[in-house]
Write an enzyme that holds these catalytic residues in place. Sequence first.
Site, PDB file in Angstrom:
ATOM      1  N   ASP A 197      54.836 -28.025 -29.450  1.00 33.22           N
ATOM      2  CA  ASP A 197      53.786 -26.861 -30.336  1.00 33.22           C
ATOM      3  C   ASP A 197      54.798 -25.686 -30.616  1.00 33.22           C
ATOM      4  O   ASP A 197      55.802 -25.979 -30.891  1.00 33.22           O
ATOM      5  CB  ASP A 197      52.286 -26.390 -29.132  1.00 33.22           C
ATOM      6  CG  ASP A 197      51.768 -25.771 -29.710  1.00 33.22           C
ATOM      7  OD1 ASP A 197      51.156 -25.399 -30.570  1.00 33.22           O
ATOM      8  OD2 ASP A 197      50.260 -27.009 -29.275  1.00 33.22           O
ATOM      9  N   HIS A 246      50.954 -25.889 -35.877  1.00 33.85           N
ATOM     10  CA  HIS A 246      51.567 -25.802 -34.815  1.00 33.85           C
ATOM     11  C   HIS A 246      53.365 -26.317 -34.731  1.00 33.85           C
ATOM     12  O   HIS A 246      53.757 -27.097 -33.461  1.00 33.85           O
ATOM     13  CB  HIS A 246      51.091 -26.571 -33.483  1.00 33.85           C
ATOM     14  CG  HIS A 246      49.030 -26.279 -34.064  1.00 33.85           C
ATOM     15  ND1 HIS A 246      49.777 -24.817 -32.308  1.00 33.85           N
ATOM     16  CD2 HIS A 246      48.127 -26.285 -33.993  1.00 33.85           C
ATOM     17  CE1 HIS A 246      48.329 -24.311 -32.656  1.00 33.85           C
ATOM     18  NE2 HIS A 246      47.272 -25.023 -33.301  1.00 33.85           N
ATOM     19  N   GLU A 290      44.116 -25.944 -36.500  1.00 31.88           N
ATOM     20  CA  GLU A 290      44.467 -24.882 -36.920  1.00 31.88           C
ATOM     21  C   GLU A 290      45.882 -25.317 -37.877  1.00 31.88           C
ATOM     22  O   GLU A 290      47.155 -24.276 -37.259  1.00 31.88           O
ATOM     23  CB  GLU A 290      44.529 -23.863 -35.540  1.00 31.88           C
ATOM     24  CG  GLU A 290      43.429 -24.418 -34.325  1.00 31.88           C
ATOM     25  CD  GLU A 290      43.991 -23.945 -33.287  1.00 31.88           C
ATOM     26  OE1 GLU A 290      42.879 -23.619 -32.777  1.00 31.88           O
ATOM     27  OE2 GLU A 290      44.656 -23.920 -32.936  1.00 31.88           O
TER      28      GLU A 290
HETATM   29  C1  ACM Z   1      42.598 -27.206 -29.808  1.00 31.62           C
HETATM   30  O1  ACM Z   1      41.748 -26.771 -28.865  1.00 31.62           O
HETATM   31  N1  ACM Z   1      43.142 -26.879 -30.603  1.00 31.62           N
HETATM   32  C2  ACM Z   1      42.278 -28.353 -30.413  1.00 31.62           C
END
Ligand code: ACM
Length: 770
Positions: free
Chosen positions: A193, A263, A327
């Site tokens: 991440d 991420h 995201e």
């Molecule tokens: C997530 O909670 N961003 C998959």
Amino acid sequence: MSKKTTKSVTTGSQAAVEVNKACYDVVPLPKHTQLTSGEPFVLSSSVKIVYPTANEKMRKNAEFLAEYLYQLVGYKPATTTVKPADKYIELNNSLRDNNTEAYELHVDSKSIQINGASEAAVFYGIQTLRKATPLVQGNVVFPAVDIKDHPRYAYRGMMLDIARHFQPASFIKKYIDILALHNINTFHWHLTDDQGWRIEIKKYPKLTEIGSKRSETVIGKNSGKFDGTPHGGFYTQHEIKDIVQYASDRHITVIPEIDLPGHMLAAMSAYPELGCTGGPYEVEKQWGVFDDILCAGQEKTFTFLEGVLSEVITLFPSKLIHIGGDEAPKVRWEKCPRCQAKIKELGIKGDEKHGKEFYLQSYVTERVEKFLNRHGRNIIGWDEILEGKLAPNATVMSWRGIGGGIEAARLGHNVIMTPTSHLYFDYYQTTETDKEPFGIGGYVPVKQVYSFEPEPDQLTAAQKKFILGPQANLWTEYIKTPSHVEYMTMPRIAALSEIQWLDASQKNYDNFLHRLPRLIDVYNRLGYTYASHVFDVQAVLQPHPANGALSVNLSTIDNAPVYYTLDGSDPTVNSTAYTAPFHIKENATLQAVAIRKTGSNSRIFSQEVKVAKSSFKPVTLLTKPDLQYSYSGATMLVDGLYGDKTNYKTGRWIGFHAQDLVAVIDMQQPAQVSEASLRNYVETGEWIFDAAEIIVESSNDGKNFTSVAAEKIMDKHTTHWAEVVTHTLKFSPVTARYFKVTMKPVSAMPDWHPGKGKRAYIFVDEIALN
Ligand code: ACM
Ligand code: ZN
């Protein structure tokens, strides 16, 4: 973590039954349990565990059982391939069943037999036997029984994020043991991440040299203050192989997640050429969603991804490889000449649903999918991979509610259900958040987890077949220590295990709660940290119009004695003992505590009740609240119970989205009213706005209403705000039997708001007429 939250509860769950007698009412509950009339089996130190020759997995199963029994009863049965004449536990994997995880458990005076359709199935039989065994030193009596069992879902998942806060390999093994105890067969390991890259990749050593460390971590919720302490850690490939084997021995598949193209800041800090701007980047010190993502317009990004994934697939035999996909903001791609050239080259066009950059993400996903498919693997991704064009063979993990799962199932794609609303274990498990370790927010108590049905009614029977199973996720922005990870996991994972294992028709929350203390005895025995809220006093508070009162029903899962007060003082053994439901008719502050004989008091349940003329009267909603925020419905508006000021998801606030709130309160006889008070919860960041207009009308027949008072509310804010606002309309006294109260939300959110033009939510906890 405070001592308070980690204390263990001595449940006394063994007290009600004979202490040395096994009980098959375990978690998850077996499908069919038939106690039979024969003599019981007596487990003693001379009992042997027999397993088939030349089957290494069955030998390991036998060793697990011996070790589990040792933990519970203090002696370790010998394991053997030679069956004794009498007094043995026999493991076999010769059951014929269409469900490869089906097992049967048979107990008679001579032996205990576990026969499974696979070695994994035998392992679940072993888990059932283990959880049926009481915590006693000495012989154990196992009543004669026939159990036939199999899980509802073949995919039973739990995700742990170790990117935000690293946990050592030894703890990952402990976590896998916790999963095994709950019959979970899939460990989704979130390995990368923005805040840390945690897997050694030989081709790209800087991923861990640079990307696994951040210089410091933000304090609280992006407060602007930092702790000044470096944080880091990663797993070597050797450690990963060891963990994958450890999981496999326990019949658990490890799905690795390499989250892409968003991420990725940890990777980009090591290899800045992977980003659109070229950096420099740093491993993130804060939480959130960041604009810098992998550049999709250059081949070296794909070379990198394929290089990483080539090593990932040699380490993880899992058929499914998680590629994240969540995201990923498109702002860099919109400006990047390379990304825009790629869009042109591919002839990508946007449409009314998604801009062209979303289709560029679909291209990235599909390329990665093709690569993995060539290597015999399939991709799984978060539900954002539905935006644009879904990759042909992808499994979708539905997290932003169940909508993504529904859409994917309709498209004929496999689905894992893991909605924030029910299965995000980073959310608070109690409304008393001030007594909890600091967390991300939300509210997902054990009961909420238990209530989740993975197969929505909107799907046909054929579409439901694409739902492979549910999974819970534990994100760790605010979770640093192993014991905090455990605290957030247990006992919610016990509820998860029942929604994964049991058919919907077999689920029963009260029954589950009564079985739970025996599982918690095992947690205590193994030294696990868990949340003990389920041992607190459970209060059901409901308006009772016939009596003009709030009825109060108090209980605990182990029937511990409960004491209460109504004047706000702390209850003790000298307070009123709760014996039966009672009524509250006047203002009160109810406080209740369970006092167990061990002296371990529960937390104090506390609830203020504020009574108005309209309290506990019959009430009808003429409009529908939002499905997700309707809770117990109309009566919430007149129950005298007010909502939390910082959390609108506790079940005290009722939410409306597509509709006005229109409620009719029947005062049951003509009543004089000169004031109407309503409370709104406002948090514009969550699209929840203050009311725009309130209208009060009265009627004597409940049909023809005349206007009593009205107020328009001007919201002058130009930036986000959050507050609980009380609106009080005063008017000349009106005597009537029925009062209709209408609350209108703003018709469109203002221009300064990201949701401008869209309809806002309103949340209301109470309507008080006086
Ligand atoms: C997530 O909670 N961003 C998959
Ligand atoms: Zn780019």
